[in-house]
Design a protein around this motif. Structure first.
Motif, PDB file in Angstrom:
ATOM      1  N   PRO A 144      -8.070   0.710   3.157  1.00 20.12           N
ATOM      2  CA  PRO A 144      -8.882   0.866   1.943  1.00 20.12           C
ATOM      3  C   PRO A 144      -9.206  -0.498   1.357  1.00 20.12           C
ATOM      4  O   PRO A 144      -8.356  -1.368   1.262  1.00 20.12           O
ATOM      5  CB  PRO A 144      -7.993   1.671   1.014  1.00 20.12           C
ATOM      6  CG  PRO A 144      -7.054   2.393   1.938  1.00 20.12           C
ATOM      7  CD  PRO A 144      -6.821   1.479   3.094  1.00 20.12           C
ATOM      8  N   ALA A 145     -10.473  -0.688   0.962  1.00 21.03           N
ATOM      9  CA  ALA A 145     -10.933  -1.985   0.485  1.00 21.03           C
ATOM     10  C   ALA A 145     -10.745  -2.153  -1.013  1.00 21.03           C
ATOM     11  O   ALA A 145     -10.722  -3.268  -1.505  1.00 21.03           O
ATOM     12  CB  ALA A 145     -12.403  -2.180   0.849  1.00 21.03           C
TER      13      ALA A 145
ATOM     14  N   ALA B 193      -6.319   7.524  -0.702  1.00 21.46           N
ATOM     15  CA  ALA B 193      -5.551   7.662   0.535  1.00 21.46           C
ATOM     16  C   ALA B 193      -4.163   8.217   0.268  1.00 21.46           C
ATOM     17  O   ALA B 193      -3.643   9.047   1.023  1.00 21.46           O
ATOM     18  CB  ALA B 193      -5.454   6.310   1.238  1.00 21.46           C
ATOM     19  N   MET B 194      -3.516   7.772  -0.817  1.00 23.62           N
ATOM     20  CA  MET B 194      -2.184   8.265  -1.160  1.00 23.62           C
ATOM     21  C   MET B 194      -2.237   9.733  -1.539  1.00 23.62           C
ATOM     22  O   MET B 194      -1.355  10.521  -1.166  1.00 23.62           O
ATOM     23  CB  MET B 194      -1.605   7.430  -2.306  1.00 23.62           C
ATOM     24  CG  MET B 194      -1.336   5.967  -1.924  1.00 23.62           C
ATOM     25  SD  MET B 194      -0.766   4.969  -3.316  1.00 23.62           S
ATOM     26  CE  MET B 194       0.796   5.770  -3.663  1.00 23.62           C
ATOM     27  N   ASP B 195      -3.303  10.150  -2.283  1.00 25.42           N
ATOM     28  CA  ASP B 195      -3.435  11.568  -2.642  1.00 25.42           C
ATOM     29  C   ASP B 195      -3.614  12.438  -1.411  1.00 25.42           C
ATOM     30  O   ASP B 195      -3.197  13.611  -1.389  1.00 25.42           O
ATOM     31  CB  ASP B 195      -4.633  11.759  -3.586  1.00 25.42           C
ATOM     32  CG  ASP B 195      -4.368  11.147  -4.960  1.00 25.42           C
ATOM     33  OD1 ASP B 195      -3.180  10.924  -5.278  1.00 25.42           O
ATOM     34  OD2 ASP B 195      -5.349  10.883  -5.683  1.00 25.42           O
TER      35      ASP B 195
ATOM     36  N   THR C 147      -0.594   1.406   3.513  1.00 27.73           N
ATOM     37  CA  THR C 147      -0.069   0.133   4.012  1.00 27.73           C
ATOM     38  C   THR C 147       0.205   0.174   5.499  1.00 27.73           C
ATOM     39  O   THR C 147       0.557  -0.842   6.084  1.00 27.73           O
ATOM     40  CB  THR C 147       1.236  -0.214   3.278  1.00 27.73           C
ATOM     41  OG1 THR C 147       2.218   0.796   3.547  1.00 27.73           O
ATOM     42  CG2 THR C 147       0.997  -0.296   1.776  1.00 27.73           C
ATOM     43  N   GLU C 148       0.058   1.349   6.095  1.00 28.24           N
ATOM     44  CA  GLU C 148       0.356   1.496   7.523  1.00 28.24           C
ATOM     45  C   GLU C 148      -0.855   1.104   8.352  1.00 28.24           C
ATOM     46  O   GLU C 148      -1.955   1.615   8.166  1.00 28.24           O
ATOM     47  CB  GLU C 148       0.735   2.958   7.822  1.00 28.24           C
ATOM     48  CG  GLU C 148       1.110   3.200   9.288  1.00 28.24           C
ATOM     49  CD  GLU C 148       1.465   4.646   9.513  1.00 28.24           C
ATOM     50  OE1 GLU C 148       0.560   5.411   9.915  1.00 28.24           O
ATOM     51  OE2 GLU C 148       2.615   5.006   9.250  1.00 28.24           O
ATOM     52  N   ARG C 149      -0.717   0.136   9.247  1.00 27.54           N
ATOM     53  CA  ARG C 149      -1.791  -0.309  10.107  1.00 27.54           C
ATOM     54  C   ARG C 149      -1.902   0.610  11.319  1.00 27.54           C
ATOM     55  O   ARG C 149      -0.931   1.163  11.779  1.00 27.54           O
ATOM     56  CB  ARG C 149      -1.566  -1.748  10.562  1.00 27.54           C
ATOM     57  CG  ARG C 149      -1.486  -2.746   9.404  1.00 27.54           C
ATOM     58  CD  ARG C 149      -1.342  -4.156   9.934  1.00 27.54           C
ATOM     59  NE  ARG C 149      -2.440  -4.526  10.782  1.00 27.54           N
ATOM     60  CZ  ARG C 149      -3.610  -5.012  10.322  1.00 27.54           C
ATOM     61  NH1 ARG C 149      -3.782  -5.183   9.010  1.00 27.54           N
ATOM     62  NH2 ARG C 149      -4.564  -5.311  11.141  1.00 27.54           N
TER      63      ARG C 149
END
Length: 211
Positions: A186-187, A195-197, A203-205
């Motif tokens: 996410p930029a 993304a968290m919702d 943070t995962e690549r």
């Protein structure tokens, strides 16, 4: 043979100086009577004179033409050099015509002031007229030099042009060895919360995920 690029400064300075001189002279009286006001039945503070506003207007147009010529490039600059020469030539013509017409204008101004026939006023051209005439001739000389040498003169750099938007990168420009997975991090902060919702760890690549 003289380098044509060295003509830039002297020709431009001559053009600007002559146009400026013509502009100043064009706002002054060019013709007046050589007789004293008392002999004409006028007060000492009164004068009978005439000017040529058209010449002053042309001189200001000439100044503007030189300004445009300095900031243009290529064919546009050569075109403006021709325009400058045409305006300067018209300025000379108007100044010469003024020599023939202004004595009659002085007589008309006298009739307007006194309501009587002018008679022999002994009209003479003022010093400002001769300044304007010399400036107009020099303006033609400078404009002729611009027509001849403008294509050799230095030009303003492209960094002074209006900025243009850079085109977006095309998908075809993506390196061939880039990962097949097109998911990106996410930029923005808003994208992180979205993304968290959705239950993802922002943070995962992609290359750290389990197979």
């Amino acid at each position: 043979m003289t380098d044509p690029r060295r003509t830039f400064a002297p020709v431009v300075l001559l053009g600007l100086a002559s146009a400026g001189g013509a502009a100043v002279a064009g706002t002054k009286d060019w013709a007046t009577t050589s007789k004293s006001p008392a002999s004409l039945g006028l007060l000492a503070s009164q004068t009978v004179s005439a000017d040529m506003p058209l010449a002053g207007a042309l001189a200001f147009v000439l100044l503007a033409a030189w300004g445009v010529l300095l900031v243009t490039r290529g064919g546009a600059r050569r075109l403006m050099a021709v325009v400058t020469l045409v305006v300067a030539a018209v300025l000379v013509a108007v100044t010469v015509v003024a020599y023939l017409r202004l004595p009659d204008t002085v007589a008309e101004n006298y009739r307007a002031a006194r309501g009587a026939a002018a008679g022999d006023l002994g009209t003479t051209m003022t010093g400002w007229y001769w300044v304007a005439l010399v400036a107009a001739v020099l303006a033609v000389v400078a404009a002729t030099g611009a027509v001849r040498f403008a294509r050799h003169w230095p030009e303003m750099g492209s960094r002074y042009d209006a900025p243009t938007a850079h085109p977006a990168a095309h998908p075809a420009d993506t390196p061939a060895d880039s990962p097949a997975d097109t998911e990106h991090e996410p930029a923005t902060e808003t994208d992180l919360w979205k993304a968290m919702d959705a239950g993802h760890d922002p943070t995962e690549r992609p290359d750290h995920r389990a197979p």
